[in-house]
Design an enzyme around this catalytic site. Structure first.
Site, PDB file in Angstrom:
ATOM      1  N   SER A 169      26.103  74.728  49.829  1.00 39.99           N
ATOM      2  CA  SER A 169      27.038  73.823  50.496  1.00 39.99           C
ATOM      3  C   SER A 169      26.694  72.383  50.147  1.00 39.99           C
ATOM      4  O   SER A 169      27.351  71.462  50.614  1.00 39.99           O
ATOM      5  CB  SER A 169      26.932  74.005  52.014  1.00 39.99           C
ATOM      6  OG  SER A 169      25.630  73.623  52.450  1.00 39.99           O
ATOM      7  N   ASN A 175      21.397  69.653  56.482  1.00 39.52           N
ATOM      8  CA  ASN A 175      22.419  68.624  56.640  1.00 39.52           C
ATOM      9  C   ASN A 175      23.677  69.069  55.917  1.00 39.52           C
ATOM     10  O   ASN A 175      23.849  68.836  54.713  1.00 39.52           O
ATOM     11  CB  ASN A 175      21.909  67.287  56.108  1.00 39.52           C
ATOM     12  CG  ASN A 175      20.823  66.731  56.997  1.00 39.52           C
ATOM     13  OD1 ASN A 175      21.097  66.255  58.096  1.00 39.52           O
ATOM     14  ND2 ASN A 175      19.571  66.867  56.550  1.00 39.52           N
ATOM     15  N   GLU A 176      24.522  69.725  56.658  1.00 38.99           N
ATOM     16  CA  GLU A 176      25.723  70.318  56.081  1.00 38.99           C
ATOM     17  C   GLU A 176      26.757  69.233  55.768  1.00 38.99           C
ATOM     18  O   GLU A 176      26.607  68.089  56.223  1.00 38.99           O
ATOM     19  CB  GLU A 176      26.300  71.343  57.070  1.00 38.99           C
ATOM     20  CG  GLU A 176      25.350  72.494  57.403  1.00 38.99           C
ATOM     21  CD  GLU A 176      25.088  73.438  56.224  1.00 38.99           C
ATOM     22  OE1 GLU A 176      25.372  73.082  55.062  1.00 38.99           O
ATOM     23  OE2 GLU A 176      24.567  74.543  56.462  1.00 38.99           O
ATOM     24  N   PRO A 177      27.801  69.570  54.994  1.00 43.69           N
ATOM     25  CA  PRO A 177      28.844  68.587  54.693  1.00 43.69           C
ATOM     26  C   PRO A 177      29.299  67.879  55.967  1.00 43.69           C
ATOM     27  O   PRO A 177      29.486  68.519  57.006  1.00 43.69           O
ATOM     28  CB  PRO A 177      29.966  69.439  54.103  1.00 43.69           C
ATOM     29  CG  PRO A 177      29.257  70.602  53.498  1.00 43.69           C
ATOM     30  CD  PRO A 177      28.066  70.866  54.361  1.00 43.69           C
ATOM     31  N   THR A 194      26.466  78.549  54.035  1.00 44.09           N
ATOM     32  CA  THR A 194      25.025  78.682  54.328  1.00 44.09           C
ATOM     33  C   THR A 194      24.777  79.998  55.064  1.00 44.09           C
ATOM     34  O   THR A 194      23.822  80.726  54.768  1.00 44.09           O
ATOM     35  CB  THR A 194      24.562  77.494  55.201  1.00 44.09           C
ATOM     36  OG1 THR A 194      24.840  76.298  54.498  1.00 44.09           O
ATOM     37  CG2 THR A 194      23.092  77.581  55.527  1.00 44.09           C
TER      38      THR A 194
END
Ligand code: F6R
Length: 644
Positions: A169, A175-177, A194
């Protein structure tokens, strides 16, 4: 470029035109390693250097640490340095990047457990110097924990070096989008991709926690030095975005570009989509050779949508290929040469090997038919003495429900086989034991040996049914059951001498003239890569003892279920009629435990394995046809080599 130069190189902000004149489009230093192990070693050495410098100064070193498949090699090297070179880590303080939430710290998937098993249990970092977010915090306590975690980093003197992986991702840490460059340690909801990628570790996406606690992007960027590592082809597309896109909230790894001492360390597989690797002619002047010219012509033909023999010189000029026209003044001749080269790689059954001794190495009990079912059938029809060697037992991918079904079958058929009495005693006890275990089993719990064996036999029986479709039978297979796989978990042991010996003994026994090997640099769990390296070691040992070097087998590399060779790489195209593809699909159907819904389909591909095989073989046929080559129904692709 020496490491030091790379790490201290000022970051430029190339515009599109600068980038075209430059030699790459990357906006951050990227080091590419041929061998992923060298990458790990280099990172471990960097850490060791810092540790020793700090020792000399009487100071501590504060590290930010990731988990996942990527950093395992680094931890292994550090452990080895600690044991063999007396690397003293007593001055190290660690902060892990993240942890799932909620999760028990002793569950198999917990990052506490991961760190203990892979690193902390084997080195002399004091327990009080180790910090990992706990997975069992009450929701109301998370915020204050996160503030405290940030404070603890400051108190420890601030992060010196943070190692990072990258998720598909684009995340660093978790720390995702959507995570901006100023985010701090906090709870975060995991991205869909994820959770899909973690599904195999948890034996099902539904068991993957929805949240995690992660250091923020801002927290990470405050470290003095950052190293992001990535290996494997599956990371190539996101890596290209991380390195070549401007910093953006969709791919949080792009924010590393804002740091003055950040670098990306990748292997050649993960580098595959970088512009300078994929289409080097777009970014720099090349010393053209026939191989590169062929790649460029195929690329051009695909890009402009014209068959190779219809390309004009103007097409070359309009697509960054001036220097190619300089090196090959007659582009017509060049096109003819490339076209002929490809045409000659199409091999009909009559021209394929016959009456030879062949070993087909299949990492799992289904890669053979998924990836080379068409070839397998032709090998048999051409009267080659073919042995299919299934390297691992594939038991991890069998659902418990299938075991229950076979238990029921055993019980019900006991009387047919005259086993009734037996069934009530020994067999019956085992059946009940297994049933009781499965009933009380937690998601992701390791199966008992007995259950693992039953699952292995389910796959073995399927594998035999599948090759029966190709005219082979049980006497033509070997189940190597390699030890490295038998952890009962998704994560495997390293390849050992015992694994290599099994392969070498088979080579010595059969003395094959040809071997087929899954040549992927990545599959979702690295099993193909490990099988490949076991064969590589065994083959080298085997060949070194051959009296006549001409008896070295020819190696045919095929790709696993996840990808296909590029047209320019392929040495042999095997054309298939509809009947050939239908037969191959029928063989794949025999792997019933992997059908309808596979345990490990890989993220974001909802197609079944037979559909992937069908699409991939038909796509290769279409790609050849678009280049102006004959129109086949389907095509399998192989790369041949004498050495691994
Ligand atoms: C884990 C972490 C993640 C992983 C990333 C890649 O602590 O912070 O960002 O580094 O998901 O995972 P692997 O290495 O398993 O591909």
């Amino acid at each position: 470029m020496p490491l030091k130069t790379v790490l201290t190189r000022a970051l430029s902000e190339p515009s599109e035109s600068d980038a075209l004149e430059g030699t790459q489009r990357e906006r951050i230093p990227v080091l590419i390693f041929d061998d992923p192990d060298l990458l790990s070693k280099q990172v471990a050495r960097r850490i060791a250097t810092l540790v020793n410098q700090r020792h000399r100064a009487g100071e501590t070193l504060v590290l930010g640490l990731p988990t996942g498949s990527t950093p395992i090699g680094v931890y292994q090297h550090l452990v080895a340095m600690h044991r063999e070179e007396a690397l003293d880590l007593s001055n190290v303080v660690t902060f892990n990047l993240d942890e799932y939430h909620p999760i028990d710290s002793d569950s198999f998937q917990s990052y506490w457990r991961f760190m203990a098993e892979n690193f902390f249990d084997h080195v002399n970092i004091a327990p009080e110097n180790i910090h990992i977010p706990p997975g069992n915090l009450e929701p109301g306590d998370i915020e204050s924990f996160c503030l405290g975690y940030e404070d603890a980093m400051v108190e420890a003197g601030g992060l010196d070096l943070v190692l990072l992986g990258i998720g598909r991702s684009g995340h660093i840490g978790f720390n995702e989008p959507g995570s901006g460059p100023n985010t701090r340690t906090r709870a975060i909801t995991l991205d869909e991709i994820t959770r899909k990628d973690a599904a195999s570790d948890f034996f099902g996406e539904e068991n993957v926690p929805r949240q995690a606690i992660t250091m923020g992007v801002g927290t990470i960027l405050e470290a003095k030095e950052l190293i992001l590592m990535a290996t494997g082809e599956h990371k190539a597309p996101i890596l290209q975005r991380a390195a070549e896109e401007e910093p953006n909230v969709e791919v949080t790894a792009t924010y590393l570009q804002l740091h003055s001492n950040a670098a990306i360390y990748i292997d050649t597989a993960a580098a595959g989509e970088l512009t300078r690797i994929k289409t080097p002619w777009v970014v720099r002047q090349l010393d053209w050779n026939d191989e590169l010219a062929k790649r460029a012509v195929i690329w051009l033909s695909e890009r402009v949508g014209k068959a190779i023999m219809r390309l004009e010189q103007a097409d070359f000029h309009r697509h960054y290929l001036h220097s190619l026209t300089y090196a090959y003044p007659s582009t017509d001749n060049l096109c003819k040469k490339v076209f002929e080269n490809l045409r000659q790689k199409i091999v009909y059954q009559e021209a394929l090997i016959s009456n030879n001794r062949v070993i087909v190495f299949s990492p799992h009990p289904d890669d053979d038919v998924i990836s080379m079912g068409g070839m397998l059938n032709q090998l048999v029809e051409n009267k080659n003495d073919t042995t299919v060697a299934y390297m691992t037992n594939g038991s991890v991918a069998v659902f418990d429900a299938d075991v229950r079904r076979y238990l029921r079958f055993m019980e019900m058929t006991g009387s047919v086989f005259g086993l009734k009495e037996d069934a009530e005693t020994t067999v019956g006890d085992s059946v009940e034991n297994i049933r009781a275990f499965l009933e009380s089993k937690n998601p992701g719990e390791i199966d008992t040996d007995q259950v693992q064996k039953v699952k292995a036999y389910i796959r073995y029986a399927e594998a035999i049914s599948a090759i029966e479709v190709m005219g082979l039978g049980k006497d033509d297979v070997r189940f190597l059951d390699m030890p490295f796989y038998k952890t009962g978990r998704v994560r495997k042991d390293p390849i050992s001498e015992a694994d290599v010996m099994i392969v070498r003994e088979l080579l010595e026994e059969i003395q094959p003239e040809h071997i087929f090997v899954a040549g992927d640099l990545s599959d979702p769990h690295g099993t193909h890569r490990m099988c490949y390296s076991a064969i590589e070691m065994a083959l080298n040992e085997y060949v070194s003892k051959l009296k006549d070097p001409k008896r070295r087998p020819l190696v045919w590399l095929y790709r696993g279920a996840w990808q296909e060779w590029e047209i320019y790489q392929t040495n042999v195209f095997i054309p298939m009629f509809k009947t050939d593809l239908d037969r191959k699909i029928e063989a794949i159907f025999k792997h019933e435990s992997q059908k309808d819904r596979a345990m490990f389909p890989g993220a974001y591909d909802t197609r079944e394995f037979w559909e992937r095989a069908r699409d991939r073989n038909r796509e290769t046929a279409e790609a050849l046809n678009a280049l102006g080559l004959p129109e086949f129904y389907a095509v399998e692709a192989f790369v041949t080599t004498t050495e691994l």
